[in-house]
Design a protein around this motif. Structure first.
Motif, PDB file in Angstrom:
ATOM      1  N   LEU A 153       0.722  -1.293   0.178  1.00  0.00           N
ATOM      2  CA  LEU A 153      -0.018  -0.037   0.025  1.00  0.00           C
ATOM      3  C   LEU A 153       0.696   1.207   0.046  1.00  0.00           C
ATOM      4  O   LEU A 153       0.306   2.191  -0.662  1.00  0.00           O
ATOM      5  N   THR A 154       2.149   1.054   0.587  1.00  0.00           N
ATOM      6  CA  THR A 154       2.901   2.439   0.837  1.00  0.00           C
ATOM      7  C   THR A 154       3.548   2.718  -0.430  1.00  0.00           C
ATOM      8  O   THR A 154       3.488   3.852  -1.229  1.00  0.00           O
ATOM      9  N   TYR A 155       3.918   1.502  -1.316  1.00  0.00           N
ATOM     10  CA  TYR A 155       4.480   1.653  -2.703  1.00  0.00           C
ATOM     11  C   TYR A 155       3.321   1.862  -3.428  1.00  0.00           C
ATOM     12  O   TYR A 155       3.490   3.040  -4.387  1.00  0.00           O
ATOM     13  N   LEU A 156       2.352   1.581  -3.458  1.00  0.00           N
ATOM     14  CA  LEU A 156       0.873   1.955  -4.426  1.00  0.00           C
ATOM     15  C   LEU A 156       0.763   3.450  -4.363  1.00  0.00           C
ATOM     16  O   LEU A 156       0.561   4.048  -5.232  1.00  0.00           O
ATOM     17  N   GLU A 262       3.720  -5.876 -10.418  1.00  0.00           N
ATOM     18  CA  GLU A 262       3.771  -4.911 -11.257  1.00  0.00           C
ATOM     19  C   GLU A 262       3.588  -3.573 -10.679  1.00  0.00           C
ATOM     20  O   GLU A 262       4.346  -2.678 -11.257  1.00  0.00           O
ATOM     21  N   ILE A 263       3.169  -3.422  -9.433  1.00  0.00           N
ATOM     22  CA  ILE A 263       3.175  -2.075  -8.854  1.00  0.00           C
ATOM     23  C   ILE A 263       4.779  -1.799  -8.281  1.00  0.00           C
ATOM     24  O   ILE A 263       5.237  -0.828  -8.797  1.00  0.00           O
ATOM     25  N   TRP A 267       7.154   1.102  -9.672  1.00  0.00           N
ATOM     26  CA  TRP A 267       7.949   2.030  -8.608  1.00  0.00           C
ATOM     27  C   TRP A 267       9.455   2.042  -8.650  1.00  0.00           C
ATOM     28  O   TRP A 267       9.824   3.016  -8.689  1.00  0.00           O
ATOM     29  N   LYS A 268       9.932   1.019  -8.937  1.00  0.00           N
ATOM     30  CA  LYS A 268      11.303   0.720  -9.022  1.00  0.00           C
ATOM     31  C   LYS A 268      11.993   1.631 -10.319  1.00  0.00           C
ATOM     32  O   LYS A 268      13.130   2.159 -10.245  1.00  0.00           O
ATOM     33  N   GLU A 269      10.941   1.631 -11.366  1.00  0.00           N
ATOM     34  CA  GLU A 269      11.589   2.355 -12.628  1.00  0.00           C
ATOM     35  C   GLU A 269      11.846   3.975 -12.218  1.00  0.00           C
ATOM     36  O   GLU A 269      12.329   4.638 -13.013  1.00  0.00           O
ATOM     37  N   LEU A 270      11.025   4.480 -10.986  1.00  0.00           N
ATOM     38  CA  LEU A 270      10.907   5.837 -10.764  1.00  0.00           C
ATOM     39  C   LEU A 270      12.102   6.363  -9.606  1.00  0.00           C
ATOM     40  O   LEU A 270      11.756   7.339  -9.192  1.00  0.00           O
ATOM     41  N   ALA A 295      12.976  -6.089  -2.391  1.00  0.00           N
ATOM     42  CA  ALA A 295      12.299  -7.700  -2.418  1.00  0.00           C
ATOM     43  C   ALA A 295      11.222  -7.801  -2.649  1.00  0.00           C
ATOM     44  O   ALA A 295      10.074  -6.774  -2.629  1.00  0.00           O
ATOM     45  N   GLU A 296      10.535  -9.097  -3.068  1.00  0.00           N
ATOM     46  CA  GLU A 296       9.041  -9.288  -3.225  1.00  0.00           C
ATOM     47  C   GLU A 296       8.135  -8.784  -1.814  1.00  0.00           C
ATOM     48  O   GLU A 296       7.020  -8.705  -2.017  1.00  0.00           O
ATOM     49  N   ASP A 297       8.905  -8.950  -0.632  1.00  0.00           N
ATOM     50  CA  ASP A 297       8.063  -8.520   0.482  1.00  0.00           C
ATOM     51  C   ASP A 297       8.143  -7.135   0.796  1.00  0.00           C
ATOM     52  O   ASP A 297       7.633  -6.721   1.969  1.00  0.00           O
TER      53      ASP A 297
END
Length: 323
Positions: A153-156, A262-263, A267-270, A295-297
């Motif tokens: 949720l924070t990444y989203l 996908e999120i 996120w990592k691209e930016l 990481a995935e988590d």
């Protein structure tokens, strides 16, 4: 709670669209008497709206930018966005997070927005200066996934904000771990927005999540916050906060229908942090290393020179200059 009805909202909407508008024209458009218009105008002034009365008619102060909650609701309904059932708007509250907790007792999914927070909070309980002109809001949702998956949720949220700011301003905003939206000015990182996540859960079931979002838009940045910057300071123009909020919620609707993978990929691209030498400050220790991945988590993977990689789930992140 909003202290104005649809007539007041219509007056605010008409004022935001015109340089000056007379009481007579307002009365005609709203199909009410000029006396009723005057009463509504006085009520709006008493609530703090920057309305000025002149010989030409009524106008908003040139530097003002109104948040129009009904316009947000209408836009989301038109786009068939079911993430938000209702928008609550306040002139001043202690914290939109606290208001959201109270409203959670009777409402399902909603957005709380305030012009001013008197006790705004950031991560780790730090105070967040929330003066007029910024976007201070909390989104309450009731996700169906488990507590272990709540990290997304924070990444989203930060992804939705950075995408909205890029789309609105056409400026290259970026992400900084763990939850900041930033701008690079003369190679110096300036914070534009931050995210705060609070959950109410039992065992592994989330009852609700409150996502707090603070964005420096048209507000003055305190000298006590030298790393902060606003959109107005960056561009020397007033930005429409209502449109930014709508764009953020539309992004939430879009990315909520994708996967965590996908999120994180978007996120990592930016993200400016990955590939950088960083210092991670935690309550009991400090770590220095290269941030190599997420990481995935949701953990930040740090290469410190030790035999194994280190996973960081929380902490302050400082980008270090390399020589």
């Amino acid at each position: 709670m909003r202290n104005y009805n649809l007539k007041k909202f219509k007056i605010l909407e008409l004022l935001s669209q015109s340089s000056f508008i007379s009481g007579e024209i307002l009365a005609q458009k709203l199909e009410i008497s000029r006396t009723a218009v005057w009463k509504y105008i006085q009520a709006l002034k008493a609530e703090g709206y920057p309305i000025v009365t002149t010989k030409k008619g009524y106008t908003l102060k040139p530097t003002s930018d109104l948040i129009l909650p009904e316009k947000i609701e209408q836009a989301l309904k038109k786009q068939k966005i079911g993430l938000v059932d209702k928008v609550y708007y306040f002139r001043s509250v202690s914290s939109t997070m606290e208001v959201a907790k109270e409203l959670a007792k009777k409402e399902k999914n909603f957005l709380v927005i305030a012009e001013i927070q008197t006790s705004g909070r950031g991560r780790l309980g730090r105070s967040w200066l929330s003066n007029e002109g910024g976007i201070w809001m909390s989104l309450l949702i009731r996700p169906s996934f488990s507590l272990r998956e709540s990290f997304i949720l924070t990444y989203l949220a930060s992804l939705c904000v950075v995408k909205a700011l890029r789309e609105t301003t056409q400026l290259p905003f970026y992400l900084k771990w763990p939850n900041d939206v930033v701008f690079l000015k003369n190679e110096e990182i300036k914070k534009v927005a931050g995210i705060l996540l609070e959950l109410k859960a039992e065992v592994d079931q989330i009852e609700y999540a409150i996502i707090g979002i603070g964005i420096n838009v048209n507000n003055q940045i305190s000298p006590l916050e030298p790393t902060g910057i606003s959109l107005q300071e960056l561009t020397n123009k007033i930005w429409n906060r209502t449109e930014i909020i709508i764009e953020i919620i539309e992004n939430f609707e879009k990315y909520s229908q994708t996967t965590s993978e996908e999120i994180l990929k978007a996120w990592k691209e930016l993200c400016l942090t990955l590939g950088k030498k960083v210092k991670i400050i935690k309550p009991q220790e400090e770590l220095i290393g290269i941030a190599i991945d997420i990481a995935e988590d949701g953990a930040l993977i740090l290469e410190t020179g030790a035999p194994s990689l280190v996973k960081i789930y929380s902490g302050d992140c400082i980008h270090l200059r390399t020589t």
